[in-house]
Write a protein that holds these residues in place. Structure first.
Motif, mmCIF file in Angstrom:
data_model
loop_
_atom_site.group_PDB
_atom_site.id
_atom_site.type_symbol
_atom_site.label_atom_id
_atom_site.label_comp_id
_atom_site.label_asym_id
_atom_site.label_seq_id
_atom_site.Cartn_x
_atom_site.Cartn_y
_atom_site.Cartn_z
ATOM 1 N N CYS A 197 0.817 -1.206 0.000
ATOM 2 C CA CYS A 197 0.000 0.000 0.000
ATOM 3 C C CYS A 197 0.856 1.263 0.000
ATOM 4 C CB CYS A 197 -0.932 0.009 1.203
ATOM 5 S SG CYS A 197 -2.320 -1.132 1.032
ATOM 6 N N SER A 198 0.365 2.238 -0.729
ATOM 7 C CA SER A 198 0.956 3.574 -0.780
ATOM 8 C C SER A 198 -0.158 4.542 -0.409
ATOM 9 C CB SER A 198 1.471 3.850 -2.188
ATOM 10 O OG SER A 198 1.765 5.208 -2.354
ATOM 11 N N PHE A 199 -0.064 5.142 0.766
ATOM 12 C CA PHE A 199 -1.173 5.914 1.311
ATOM 13 C C PHE A 199 -1.086 7.402 0.988
ATOM 14 C CE2 PHE A 199 -1.112 2.208 4.151
ATOM 15 C CZ PHE A 199 -2.431 1.823 4.031
ATOM 16 N N LYS A 200 -2.270 7.984 0.813
ATOM 17 C CA LYS A 200 -2.426 9.430 0.662
ATOM 18 C C LYS A 200 -3.274 9.890 1.846
ATOM 19 C CE LYS A 200 -3.192 10.950 -3.316
ATOM 20 N NZ LYS A 200 -3.729 11.178 -4.636
ATOM 21 N N THR A 201 -2.818 10.915 2.528
ATOM 22 C CA THR A 201 -3.525 11.434 3.694
ATOM 23 C C THR A 201 -4.654 12.357 3.258
ATOM 24 O OG1 THR A 201 -1.510 11.305 5.009
ATOM 25 C CG2 THR A 201 -3.268 12.725 5.848
ATOM 26 N N LEU A 202 -5.855 12.049 3.723
ATOM 27 C CA LEU A 202 -7.020 12.883 3.440
ATOM 28 C C LEU A 202 -7.358 13.792 4.614
ATOM 29 C CD1 LEU A 202 -9.235 10.150 1.769
ATOM 30 C CD2 LEU A 202 -7.796 11.871 0.652
ATOM 31 N N TYR A 203 -6.995 13.347 5.803
ATOM 32 C CA TYR A 203 -7.223 14.135 7.014
ATOM 33 C C TYR A 203 -6.271 13.616 8.073
ATOM 34 C CZ TYR A 203 -9.467 16.143 11.130
ATOM 35 O OH TYR A 203 -9.718 16.841 12.284
ATOM 36 N N TYR A 204 -5.678 14.537 8.836
ATOM 37 C CA TYR A 204 -4.807 14.131 9.932
ATOM 38 C C TYR A 204 -4.895 15.192 11.024
ATOM 39 C CZ TYR A 204 -0.903 12.376 12.584
ATOM 40 O OH TYR A 204 -0.131 11.859 13.595
ATOM 41 N N ALA A 205 -5.210 14.762 12.227
ATOM 42 C CA ALA A 205 -5.261 15.648 13.390
ATOM 43 C C ALA A 205 -4.978 14.822 14.640
ATOM 44 C CB ALA A 205 -6.617 16.327 13.490
ATOM 45 N N GLU A 206 -4.978 15.482 15.763
ATOM 46 C CA GLU A 206 -4.678 14.814 17.026
ATOM 47 C C GLU A 206 -5.678 13.703 17.343
ATOM 48 O OE1 GLU A 206 -4.593 16.141 21.637
ATOM 49 O OE2 GLU A 206 -3.486 17.422 20.251
ATOM 50 N N ASP A 207 -6.941 13.900 16.978
ATOM 51 C CA ASP A 207 -7.975 12.925 17.315
ATOM 52 C C ASP A 207 -8.085 11.768 16.324
ATOM 53 O OD1 ASP A 207 -8.954 14.565 15.331
ATOM 54 O OD2 ASP A 207 -10.957 14.757 16.187
ATOM 55 N N GLY A 208 -7.430 11.862 15.175
ATOM 56 C CA GLY A 208 -7.497 10.762 14.228
ATOM 57 C C GLY A 208 -7.066 11.148 12.833
#
Length: 109
Positions: A2-13
């Protein structure tokens, strides 16, 4: 692999998508789920519906149940956590749609 692309990243998830298999990985608090696009869409809809249905609840008590695509596994959230999960999913959806539109321009150009 897998090669991942981040759609959302924050402290809660976070919510990421694999560029090859197109599976999504959702992490929220102590939960980690891997889902297909269809499973994620259903899960997102359930979160939206519970948010609307439980709009009047201001309790810190964990009394909102969200089922997951995994049989026999769900999430128990309080109102604040439900709102945080909703915002995560909404933001990630907008980012994913934007990424898909950008990919269209890259493939035609």
């Amino acid at each position: 692999m897998c090669s991942f692309k981040t759609l959302y990243y924050a402290e809660d998830g976070y919510l990421i998508v694999c560029n090859e298999c197109r599976h999504f990985q959702l992490a929220f608090q102590t939960t980690l789920l891997t889902m297909t696009a269809q499973d994620l869409q259903v899960f997102h809809t359930l979160v939206k519906e519970n948010r609307e249905y439980n709009a009047d609840i201001n309790s810190g008590r964990k009394n909102i149940y969200i089922p997951t695509p995994l049989e026999g596994y769900g999430m128990i959230l309080n109102r604040k956590e439900l709102e945080e999960l909703f915002q995560l999913l909404e933001t990630a959806e907008v980012n994913f749609k934007a990424e898909c539109l950008l990919e269209l321009f890259h493939t035609t150009g």
